[in-house]
Enzyme design. Structure first.
Site, PDB file in Angstrom:
ATOM      1  N   ASN A 143       0.906  -1.289   0.059  1.00 27.77           N
ATOM      2  CA  ASN A 143      -0.003   0.049  -0.002  1.00 27.77           C
ATOM      3  C   ASN A 143       0.752   1.040   0.075  1.00 27.77           C
ATOM      4  OD1 ASN A 143      -2.053  -2.044   0.267  1.00 27.77           O
ATOM      5  ND2 ASN A 143      -2.699  -1.036   2.435  1.00 27.77           N
ATOM      6  N   GLY A 180      -1.315 -16.149   0.132  1.00 25.16           N
ATOM      7  CA  GLY A 180      -2.632 -16.844   0.215  1.00 25.16           C
ATOM      8  C   GLY A 180      -3.418 -17.006   1.385  1.00 25.16           C
ATOM      9  N   SER A 181      -4.325 -17.643   1.535  1.00 24.68           N
ATOM     10  CA  SER A 181      -4.965 -17.714   2.583  1.00 24.68           C
ATOM     11  C   SER A 181      -4.223 -18.726   3.792  1.00 24.68           C
ATOM     12  CB  SER A 181      -6.578 -18.168   2.676  1.00 24.68           C
ATOM     13  OG  SER A 181      -6.429 -19.758   2.392  1.00 24.68           O
ATOM     14  N   HIS A 227      -1.225  -8.825  -4.916  1.00 20.94           N
ATOM     15  CA  HIS A 227      -0.621  -8.829  -3.647  1.00 20.94           C
ATOM     16  C   HIS A 227      -1.008 -10.140  -2.716  1.00 20.94           C
ATOM     17  CE1 HIS A 227      -4.192  -7.756  -1.950  1.00 20.94           C
ATOM     18  NE2 HIS A 227      -3.667  -7.329  -0.876  1.00 20.94           N
ATOM     19  N   GLY A 228      -2.355 -10.752  -3.141  1.00 21.47           N
ATOM     20  CA  GLY A 228      -2.644 -11.802  -2.341  1.00 21.47           C
ATOM     21  C   GLY A 228      -3.553 -12.632  -3.062  1.00 21.47           C
TER      22      GLY A 228
END
Lengths: 146, 485
Positions: free
Chosen positions: B335, B384-385, B408-409
């Site tokens: 960010n 990831g999760s 980013h994810g």
């Protein structure tokens, strides 16, 4: 609505946590919104005892900006001073060019064992922020960044 | 509402929504992702990206990454480059958690060596890296020290004994944004953040022990270059940001900009979370300088946390962190906004690139890369999760089309409130236990909110990033231990 709390969390912004707070008056709606921020922060908000008191008085050009600042005060006091607070007494007053709130905040320092921390509320966002008249009283829609 | 009717494919895993989707758009939308990912995106992603496309000074396109989802202001996974003369800077295009980012750390340890110590390691990490609401860090800094943190970033941490100069070499921007000016941050921001150096936070922040299985390596040569060179190698990944300090910087300036926009700048407010100021205005310059302070606090935060991780591993294995080969692979920021030199048909041009929930991904040969990665491109981390694992990728030349940005994810698929209704904490813990993942969480509610089904499929996101030419897959990293804020 969950009981008499005056707020409910809703399925909205995917990234974060949104709620709607309602009350017969703006005073009640602001108080309910403060309760929602507390409920987002800890799993046991009902166990927050009124041991510390703080007074705040704020002024902004409109109701939304006023609610934004009011709730961000709670976020700040939790993060900077470790205080879990609810609004015991709130007065919202509309002037000719601005809206004011004065409030007495009561609560106590966070006790992880008793209050059970939930989300670290980073900020109250301005996204979709609304404070509008409802069929009965007022309704506020708020999204927290968690 | 599904994706807009006007949207059309313009390349592999690349779509465009032309001008006119919203009447006052200055540039089109460009959305990266497979047909499936794009079809499943929240309708709000397109509406928010269209709002971004109306901002003064935006260049080329309002861009969405494959993990894009409905956020506040910009969509999460949004990228926008602004002309520094005519453009604006927006806190809602960066996020409250300024420089929330990710660090990947390699070790010389293998899974068979770590497995017998997993519980001890996870417990040690949970105890030594404070996480969750109200946690305070282990770094005691005076106010003057904290000012030095804001100016120096990760370099301050290394000077103070937390880590090595080599860590800086492998941190984006060497762990320091140069435009930081502590005079532009409020006392409140300092008070909020000063005791939080060395804390993970909560929500989607975590610290993981992961394993790289040989069958999960996509590019062995690149993996070796990034220090992934052992069978069943153990790596560490953590995700955290600038904590209350950054949150307060963003809050302060958002409120200031909202007051100044209509009256002083004559700017229309489309969504209050898209509050902005001209880059060249005093307000815009001050926010940029304060944002750099928060970015530096975040780099310092991740640097001191790495030192704690080294201490825990050193204690458990009875060997120094150096002999365990615990070294930073790379540290990426999510960010941020920063001035970057962009090559255009008419020569290089400096733009202010906002990335909100997006990762910079520099290509091979880029001058800002450390010598060890000059030939490979920048290591990119897609988190990831906690149930499904993460990816290591590398920047590629074709990423120029997105100002060298990538995902980013894996990106959320549902709100936290919705996720809570789907699974109790105990169910998620049990599912993870069956998958061989040990979890230590500061909040039971957050475990439900962060369960695997609350996220898109990370395999699909990483594959789409590669197909779209944003970055190239190197390895899939599978979690075995997770400390959750």
């Amino acid at each position: 609505m969950s009981g008499s709390a005056g707020y409910e969390f809703v399925d909205a912004v995917t990234s974060d946590l949104s709620f709607v707070a309602r009350g017969d008056s703006l005073d009640e709606t602001f108080r309910a919104a403060a309760d929602a921020v507390l409920a987002a922060t800890v799993e046991n908000p009902e166990d927050v005892a009124p041991r510390v008191r703080r007074r705040i008085a704020l002024e902004e050009p409109d109701r939304e900006l006023l609610l934004l600042r009011f709730l961000n005060e709670l976020v700040y006091l939790r993060d900077a001073e470790g205080l879990l607070l609810r609004a015991a007494h709130v007065e919202v007053e509309a002037g000719p060019r601005c809206v004011r709130v004065s409030a007495e905040l009561v609560g106590e320092p966070l006790d992880a064992g008793r209050h059970r921390p939930a989300s670290d509320v980073k900020a109250v966002t301005a996204h979709g922020l609304r404070v509008t008249p409802a069929a009965r009283g007022w309704e506020a829609t708020v999204t927290l960044d968690v | 509402m599904p994706a807009p009717r006007e949207m059309r494919a313009i390349g592999p895993a690349t779509f465009e929504v032309p001008l006119g989707f919203r009447a006052d758009m200055r540039v089109p939308l460009r959305v990266y992702g497979s047909e499936k990912l794009v079809a499943e995106m929240d309708d709000q992603v397109f509406l928010q990206a269209a709002n971004v496309a109306t901002l003064p000074g935006i260049v080329d396109a309002s861009i969405c990454m494959p993990d894009a989802h409905w956020g506040y202001g910009f969509p999460i996974g949004g990228v926008a480059a602004m002309d520094p003369r005519s453009g604006v800077i927006s806190p809602g295009g960066i996020g409250f958690d300024i420089n929330c980012g990710m660090r990947l750390v390699r070790t010389d340890l293998t899974w068979p060596e770590v497995k017998p110590h997993l519980r001890e390691l996870v417990d040690g990490l949970a105890a030594r890296v404070p996480a969750g609401v109200g946690s305070e860090g282990f770094v005691r800094s005076s106010k003057q020290d904290f000012m030095d943190v804001l100016r120096g970033g990760a370099a301050w941490a290394v000077r103070a004994g937390y880590g090595t100069p080599e860590d800086l070499e492998y941190t984006e921007s060497r762990g320091c944004f140069p435009g930081a000016d502590p005079r532009t941050v409020s006392e409140r921001a300092v008070k909020r953040g000063r005791t939080q150096l060395g804390t993970l936070g909560s929500g989607n922040h975590y610290l993981e022990i992961q394993v790289v299985h040989p069958e999960d390596i996509f590019d062995a040569a690149l993996a070796r270059s990034f220090g992934i060179d052992l069978p069943e190698q153990v790596v560490l990944m953590f995700h955290c940001g600038s904590r209350g300090f950054g949150h307060q910087v963003a809050t302060d300036y958002l409120q200031d900009f909202l007051r100044a926009m209509p009256a002083k700048f004559g700017l229309e407010v489309i969504d209050r979370e898209l509050a902005c100021a001209p880059i060249q205005s005093a307000e815009g310059r001050d926010y940029f300088a304060a944002m750099c302070c928060a970015a530096n606090m975040s780099f310092a935060n991740r640097q001191v946390i790495l030192q704690r991780i080294r201490e825990v591993f050193s204690l458990v294995f009875g060997r120094s962190a150096e002999t365990l080969g615990i070294r930073t692979v790379y540290d990426v920021a999510h960010n941020t906004a920063r001035f970057e030199q962009i090559a255009t048909a008419r020569g290089p041009r400096t733009l202010l690139v906002h990335r909100k929930g997006a990762t910079r991904a520099l290509p091979p040969g880029h001058a800002d890369l450390p010598p060890a990665y000059r030939a490979t491109g920048q290591p990119v981390i897609i988190g990831g999760s906690m149930e499904t694992g993460s990816y290591l990728l590398a920047g590629v030349a074709t990423g120029a089309a997105a100002f060298f940005s990538t995902a980013h994810g894996s990106g959320r698929t549902m709100s936290r409130h919705h996720a809570r209704k789907l699974a109790r904490c105990s169910e998620v813990e049990e599912r993870m236990r069956k998958r061989g993942i040990l979890l230590r969480a500061a909040s039971r509610r957050v475990v439900s909110e962060e369960a695997g089904p609350a996220y898109k499929n990370v395999d699909e996101v990483a594959e789409a990033a590669e197909l779209a030419g944003l970055s190239k897959r190197v390895a899939h990293l599978r979690p075995v231990g997770n400390v959750k804020g």
